[in-house]
Design an enzyme around this catalytic site. Sequence first.
Site, PDB file in Angstrom:
ATOM      1  N   LEU A  49      15.826 -22.017 -37.286  1.00  0.00           N
ATOM      2  CA  LEU A  49      14.472 -21.737 -37.738  1.00  0.00           C
ATOM      3  C   LEU A  49      13.709 -21.043 -36.616  1.00  0.00           C
ATOM      4  CD1 LEU A  49      13.606 -25.104 -39.524  1.00  0.00           C
ATOM      5  CD2 LEU A  49      14.353 -22.958 -40.575  1.00  0.00           C
ATOM      6  N   SER A  50      12.599 -20.420 -36.957  1.00  0.00           N
ATOM      7  CA  SER A  50      11.839 -19.733 -35.914  1.00  0.00           C
ATOM      8  C   SER A  50      11.383 -20.702 -34.836  1.00  0.00           C
ATOM      9  CB  SER A  50      10.642 -18.988 -36.512  1.00  0.00           C
ATOM     10  OG  SER A  50       9.791 -19.862 -37.212  1.00  0.00           O
ATOM     11  N   GLU A  51      11.067 -21.956 -35.222  1.00  0.00           N
ATOM     12  CA  GLU A  51      10.754 -22.974 -34.220  1.00  0.00           C
ATOM     13  C   GLU A  51      11.223 -24.351 -34.661  1.00  0.00           C
ATOM     14  OE1 GLU A  51       7.657 -19.912 -32.894  1.00  0.00           O
ATOM     15  OE2 GLU A  51       7.848 -20.910 -34.828  1.00  0.00           O
ATOM     16  N   THR A  52      11.585 -25.143 -33.657  1.00  0.00           N
ATOM     17  CA  THR A  52      11.929 -26.555 -33.803  1.00  0.00           C
ATOM     18  C   THR A  52      11.128 -27.302 -32.744  1.00  0.00           C
ATOM     19  OG1 THR A  52      14.167 -26.087 -34.584  1.00  0.00           O
ATOM     20  CG2 THR A  52      13.781 -28.266 -33.630  1.00  0.00           C
ATOM     21  N   HIS A  81       2.166 -22.358 -35.898  1.00  0.00           N
ATOM     22  CA  HIS A  81       2.666 -23.135 -37.034  1.00  0.00           C
ATOM     23  C   HIS A  81       3.390 -24.400 -36.571  1.00  0.00           C
ATOM     24  CE1 HIS A  81       6.993 -21.855 -37.252  1.00  0.00           C
ATOM     25  NE2 HIS A  81       7.104 -22.749 -38.212  1.00  0.00           N
TER      26      HIS A  81
END
Length: 310
Positions: A49-52, A81
């Site tokens: 994912l774009s961020e974790t 986000h």
Amino acid sequence: MSATHRQRPFKQVDVFTATPYYGNPLAVVLDGSGLSDDEMQRFARWTNLSETTFVLPPTQAGADYRVRIFTPGTELPFAGHPTLGSCHAWLEAGGKPRQTEVIVQECAVGLVSIRRAGHHLAFAAPPLQRSTPTPELLALVAQALGIRTDQIRAAQHLDNGPQWLGLLLDSTDTVLALEPDHQALKDLKQKVGVCAVESGQSAINLIAKSSREARAFAEHAADAPQQAAADLEVRAFAAPVGIPEDPVTGSLNASLAQWLMAEGHLPTRYVASQGTCLGRAGRVQLERDASGQVWVGGQVVTCIDGHVQL
């Protein structure tokens, strides 16, 4: 298997939407204690994912919790986000803030205040540093985006932790039609946030906007949710950190708002749309209060709730 591996509470949430699978997903490990930097990075690479994020006990006075934010390739000092998504997950998991209406998150840029009003969360945008890019860089970026330099109405380097090259383009049609050369942007080491202001409020313009968004959605999603009309169309290209296009980007929308409000391109309250070309329907609410603080808000919905072995 490391001695730290155990069952840890986990959520995957969707940010800047009230409808699951139409915002920007975020993986949240609600107990990151005992994990090494390498273990966090490996898991973030695996989620893809774009961020974790990893929630940890706070280390600064006044903070309710601490969060570390990873892309598949690196750790970020701050991101929008993940801030709202981590806060939502922490609250849903039983987190108790010290204050009733404000949650204080600790991250690498310091303390970030988050307001809560019903299902809506909004974070206080960190201070912004900005500067004017060179014409030479703009020419190279325009070439990578496939546009003419005269289609760029304004441009700024934006830095509120994450760094973006912000471009205000001539129309939302231009923004939605972009098909960038992502390798060229990666070679230039430029994360680029592009946007355009809706130019009119007449019925004709609103109909055109509706048709344009419908065309963009039709390629990806047959049943896009109904969303509030937006004042700004945004896209975020982040090939240098391994993300060709990010669906909905809080940090970018924060810095765009600080810049565009200050320069008079937008009013002190507006709604941004992002993710249209990816079949998403993100909506970001931006507001500058009487003190000059810009707040970046939206809704968050939980899609997966369980545990991970880490």
